[in-house]
Design an enzyme around this catalytic site. Structure first.
Site, PDB file in Angstrom:
ATOM      1  CG  ASP A  37      31.679  14.754   6.205  1.00  0.00           C
ATOM      2  OD1 ASP A  37      31.073  15.642   6.831  1.00  0.00           O
ATOM      3  OD2 ASP A  37      32.528  14.001   6.723  1.00  0.00           O
ATOM      4  CG  ASP A  39      36.505  15.705  11.151  1.00  0.00           C
ATOM      5  OD1 ASP A  39      37.717  15.953  11.062  1.00  0.00           O
ATOM      6  OD2 ASP A  39      36.034  14.903  11.971  1.00  0.00           O
ATOM      7  CG  ASP A 183      34.147  10.343   7.710  1.00  0.00           C
ATOM      8  OD1 ASP A 183      33.352  11.289   7.503  1.00  0.00           O
ATOM      9  OD2 ASP A 183      34.761  10.197   8.781  1.00  0.00           O
TER      10      ASP A 183
END
Length: 241
Positions: A37, A39, A183
């Site tokens: 991923d 951000d 995250d």
């Protein structure tokens, strides 16, 4: 030092052979690549963006931003898309790389482990991060918000697997040799549904996902993965939930 916070017992944990040594271990699958991923994973979280986006669109926290835009009349979608892109363009000026980013990527590059990105961001902030902090490190393919459907659907990760020539005996993309690092719950769910192993980069906001059924392993820094992959990845059971 790494912390394996999700060392949850499982009957059949996901495993990949150690990257150290030339031949690995017999009977343990070889890691085929790592999907990241952006951000909150490659760069530190910029969670303020989401509040700004929802304010610009006039929606509540419970409403998915991309789903909301897709639900708008076609004539209203371009303006809505541009409003959130403008927020992302401003935010990218203050991107900060995650601790351990450079050392993990140098390790993966030295080991010739393929890398890709699967993100709900649009392409400009992604390319900005790569140019500023990871020049010369190859991520291919880069799956951004323009790809449909986005995470938590597994389609983006399966697209990456297919792009890398990873297919089962029926020619269907097979992500079982991949690790998805992220995250968010979207990252863990997309990875799990694609058949990949999942690694959560934990922070104060997402710590409740440590023991989520879609999380195989938890790290606190990106370069915690170096020792894990060198010694052999071992997570918990990958179910079908």
């Amino acid at each position: 030092m790494r912390r394996l916070l999700s060392a949850m017992a499982a009957a059949v944990p996901r495993r990949f052979a150690p990257l150290q040594g030339a031949s690995g271990e017999a009977g343990i699958p070889k890691l085929q690549g790592v999907v990241f991923d952006m951000d909150g994973t490659l760069c530190e979280p910029q969670t303020h963006m989401f509040g700004e986006m929802r304010a610009a669109l006039g929606i509540s926290k419970s409403v998915d931003i991309l789903h909301h835009i897709e639900s708008l009349p076609p004539s209203q979608q371009p303006a809505a898309v541009e409003s959130i892109r403008a927020i992302e363009r401003r935010a990218m000026q203050s991107q900060v790389p995650q601790p351990g980013l450079a050392s993990l990527m140098a390790f993966l590059d030295a080991r010739r482990v393929r890398k890709a990105i699967c993100t709900r961001n649009f392409d400009v902030p992604v390319q900005n991060l790569l140019a500023k902090f990871l020049a010369g490190s190859i991520f291919d393919p880069v799956v951004t918000r323009d790809f449909r459907p986005p995470k938590p659907d597994p389609a983006g990760i399966l697209h990456i697997a297919g792009n890398w020539g990873l297919r089962d005996g029926h020619g269907v993309p097979d992500a079982s040799g991949l690790i998805m690092v992220g995250d968010s719950l979207d990252d863990m769910t997309a990875g799990r549904k694609a058949g990949a192993a999942t690694v959560l980069l934990v922070n104060d906001v997402n710590r409740h996902l440590e023991h989520h059924e879609h999380t195989d392993l938890v790290i606190e820094r990106l370069d915690d993965l170096v020792a894990i992959l060198e010694q052999g990845f071992e997570g918990r059971d990958v179910g079908t939930s």
